[in-house]
Design an enzyme around this catalytic site. Structure first.
Site, PDB file in Angstrom:
ATOM      1  N   GLN A 181     -12.251   3.768 -14.877  1.00  0.00           N
ATOM      2  CA  GLN A 181     -10.801   4.019 -14.826  1.00  0.00           C
ATOM      3  C   GLN A 181     -10.872   3.230 -12.434  1.00  0.00           C
ATOM      4  O   GLN A 181     -10.125   3.006 -12.510  1.00  0.00           O
ATOM      5  CB  GLN A 181     -10.555   4.737 -14.194  1.00  0.00           C
ATOM      6  CG  GLN A 181      -9.566   6.553 -15.730  1.00  0.00           C
ATOM      7  CD  GLN A 181      -9.551   7.343 -15.000  1.00  0.00           C
ATOM      8  OE1 GLN A 181      -8.577   7.872 -15.250  1.00  0.00           O
ATOM      9  NE2 GLN A 181     -10.073   8.458 -15.217  1.00  0.00           N
ATOM     10  N   HIS A 230      -9.159  -0.164 -15.975  1.00  0.00           N
ATOM     11  CA  HIS A 230      -8.348  -0.852 -14.818  1.00  0.00           C
ATOM     12  C   HIS A 230      -8.516  -1.837 -14.211  1.00  0.00           C
ATOM     13  O   HIS A 230      -7.578  -2.177 -13.107  1.00  0.00           O
ATOM     14  CB  HIS A 230      -7.914   0.492 -14.397  1.00  0.00           C
ATOM     15  CG  HIS A 230      -6.788   1.998 -14.505  1.00  0.00           C
ATOM     16  ND1 HIS A 230      -7.139   2.921 -14.120  1.00  0.00           N
ATOM     17  CD2 HIS A 230      -6.596   2.359 -16.241  1.00  0.00           C
ATOM     18  CE1 HIS A 230      -6.563   4.304 -14.802  1.00  0.00           C
ATOM     19  NE2 HIS A 230      -6.469   3.825 -15.805  1.00  0.00           N
ATOM     20  N   SER A 273      -9.343  13.642 -12.297  1.00  0.00           N
ATOM     21  CA  SER A 273      -8.336  14.330 -12.353  1.00  0.00           C
ATOM     22  C   SER A 273      -7.883  14.391 -13.816  1.00  0.00           C
ATOM     23  O   SER A 273      -7.155  14.873 -14.138  1.00  0.00           O
ATOM     24  CB  SER A 273      -7.071  14.608 -11.189  1.00  0.00           C
ATOM     25  OG  SER A 273      -6.392  12.995 -11.306  1.00  0.00           O
TER      26      SER A 273
HETATM   27  N1  APR Z   1     -17.791  13.785  -6.441  1.00  0.00           N
HETATM   28  C1  APR Z   1     -17.289  14.061  -7.941  1.00  0.00           C
HETATM   29  N2  APR Z   1     -15.706  14.205  -7.380  1.00  0.00           N
HETATM   30  C2  APR Z   1     -15.478  14.211  -6.963  1.00  0.00           C
HETATM   31  C3  APR Z   1     -15.500  13.815  -5.464  1.00  0.00           C
HETATM   32  C4  APR Z   1     -17.210  14.016  -5.582  1.00  0.00           C
HETATM   33  N3  APR Z   1     -17.580  13.789  -4.585  1.00  0.00           N
HETATM   34  N4  APR Z   1     -14.715  14.187  -5.095  1.00  0.00           N
HETATM   35  C5  APR Z   1     -13.615  13.929  -5.473  1.00  0.00           C
HETATM   36  N5  APR Z   1     -13.476  14.152  -7.000  1.00  0.00           N
HETATM   37  C6  APR Z   1     -12.820  14.670  -7.871  1.00  0.00           C
HETATM   38  C7  APR Z   1     -11.590  15.491  -7.646  1.00  0.00           C
HETATM   39  O1  APR Z   1     -12.102  16.609  -7.295  1.00  0.00           O
HETATM   40  C8  APR Z   1     -10.684  14.164  -8.441  1.00  0.00           C
HETATM   41  O2  APR Z   1     -10.657  15.371  -9.731  1.00  0.00           O
HETATM   42  O3  APR Z   1     -12.048  13.025  -8.075  1.00  0.00           O
HETATM   43  C9  APR Z   1     -11.216  13.068  -8.881  1.00  0.00           C
HETATM   44  C10 APR Z   1     -10.489  12.101  -8.722  1.00  0.00           C
HETATM   45  O4  APR Z   1      -9.262  12.216  -9.381  1.00  0.00           O
HETATM   46  P1  APR Z   1      -7.719  11.185  -8.540  1.00  0.00           P
HETATM   47  O5  APR Z   1      -7.656  10.514  -7.632  1.00  0.00           O
HETATM   48  O6  APR Z   1      -6.746  11.468 -10.520  1.00  0.00           O
HETATM   49  O7  APR Z   1      -8.926   9.696  -9.521  1.00  0.00           O
HETATM   50  P2  APR Z   1      -8.504   9.406 -10.930  1.00  0.00           P
HETATM   51  O8  APR Z   1      -8.643  10.626 -11.886  1.00  0.00           O
HETATM   52  O9  APR Z   1     -10.011   8.709 -10.654  1.00  0.00           O
HETATM   53  O10 APR Z   1      -7.406   8.237 -11.179  1.00  0.00           O
HETATM   54  C11 APR Z   1      -7.525   7.768 -12.209  1.00  0.00           C
HETATM   55  O11 APR Z   1      -5.084   6.602 -11.207  1.00  0.00           O
HETATM   56  O12 APR Z   1      -4.480   5.910  -9.028  1.00  0.00           O
HETATM   57  C12 APR Z   1      -4.818   5.427 -10.780  1.00  0.00           C
HETATM   58  O13 APR Z   1      -5.633   3.335 -11.465  1.00  0.00           O
HETATM   59  C13 APR Z   1      -5.987   5.221 -10.514  1.00  0.00           C
HETATM   60  O14 APR Z   1      -8.036   4.635 -11.996  1.00  0.00           O
HETATM   61  C14 APR Z   1      -7.202   5.802 -11.377  1.00  0.00           C
HETATM   62  C15 APR Z   1      -6.347   6.624 -12.001  1.00  0.00           C
END
Ligand code: APR
Length: 238
Positions: free
Chosen positions: A92, A110, A178
């Site tokens: 993503q 994305h 997430s």
């Molecule tokens: N290692 C692994 N996971 C981690 C770490 C780490 N060091 N630090 C944080 N995380 C986890 C968090 O616990 C959370 O579950 O990464 C996840 C990030 O979640 P989001 O910020 O929601 O990111 P993501 O799931 O990629 O979002 C999806 O949403 O904003 C839009 O288009 C954008 O691609 C993105 C999509």
């Protein structure tokens, strides 16, 4: 006689895999992405209202991406491929850290921050090896260039392709997402029932959907550990 293909690992990654490379995740608690409200910078409405702000925001994200380096998690996935495993990454993320680590099969759900795209023809894309996109930068059809990223409220053109990959996986690994954003969150439902699935995320225990093995560790520790186990075992089975 046809050679037997090695088992296929499909890796689904999100912002968390790039967090330890210095790129911020989206849902960190304050609801803001690098001090901006999502609706001000990452929607078609924001682009229509104030394209200069949107371009500036993505120019900053592009500069951050260029100065970031792949971390141990990106590198471990690339090493697994070099060791002869069949690995497809569905990310993503709009950064290029998987590619820079050496992964060769990366599908960006994305879009990609290092590409510009025509605002009238999705197939017209241009690499951005340096600099950013300015108002007045035009595609070959004469329309303003925009970042090649999928904004909230836009369709996800490569979703069907990602579903096909997940549906033919022998094993799945989910890292740092997430699983809050549609349709990416539905991808896991395409997985074959018999395919084992792991989730590496510090919040894995809270997030883990049924049938997924949680590994509550940061990506740079959890992913290399799993990869080392698979290499020692020569496969994904227990
Ligand atoms: N290692 C692994 N996971 C981690 C770490 C780490 N060091 N630090 C944080 N995380 C986890 C968090 O616990 C959370 O579950 O990464 C996840 C990030 O979640 P989001 O910020 O929601 O990111 P993501 O799931 O990629 O979002 C999806 O949403 O904003 C839009 O288009 C954008 O691609 C993105 C999509």
């Amino acid at each position: 006689m046809s050679e037997r293909q090695p088992p296929h690992l499909v890796v689904l990654t999100g912002a968390g895999i790039s967090a330890e490379s210095g790129l911020k995740t989206f849902r960190d608690g304050d609801g803001l992405w690098e001090n901006h409200r999502i609706e001000d910078v990452a929607t078609p409405e924001a682009w229509a209202r104030d394209p200069a702000t949107v371009l500036r925001f993505y120019d900053e994200r592009r500069e951050q991406t260029r100065s970031a380096r792949p971390n141990a998690a990106h590198r471990a996935l690339a090493e697994l491929e070099t060791a002869g495993f069949r690995v497809s990454v569905v990310t993503q993320n709009i950064d290029d850290l998987h590619e820079r680590a050496g992964s060769r099969h990366v599908l960006h759900l994305h879009g990609e921050i290092l590409l510009a795209r025509s605002s009238v023809d999705d197939d017209l894309r241009y690499p951005l090896p340096n600099g950013g996109i300015a108002i007045g930068d035009l595609c070959d059809k004469g329309s303003q260039l925009r970042p090649d990223v999928v904004w909230f409220g836009e369709s996800v053109p490569r979703y069907a392709e990602a579903c096909d990959l997940v549906a033919e996986a022998d094993a799945l690994l989910v890292v740092g997402t997430s699983l809050a954003v549609m349709p990416a969150a539905l991808l896991l439902e395409q997985a074959p029932l018999e395919a084992p699935c792991w989730l590496v995320d510090p919040n894995a225990r809270e997030l883990t959907p049924a049938g997924v093995s949680p590994i509550a560790e940061p990506a740079s520790r959890g992913v290399p550990e799993l990869v080392a186990e698979w290499q020692a075992r020569g496969g994904f089975a227990d």
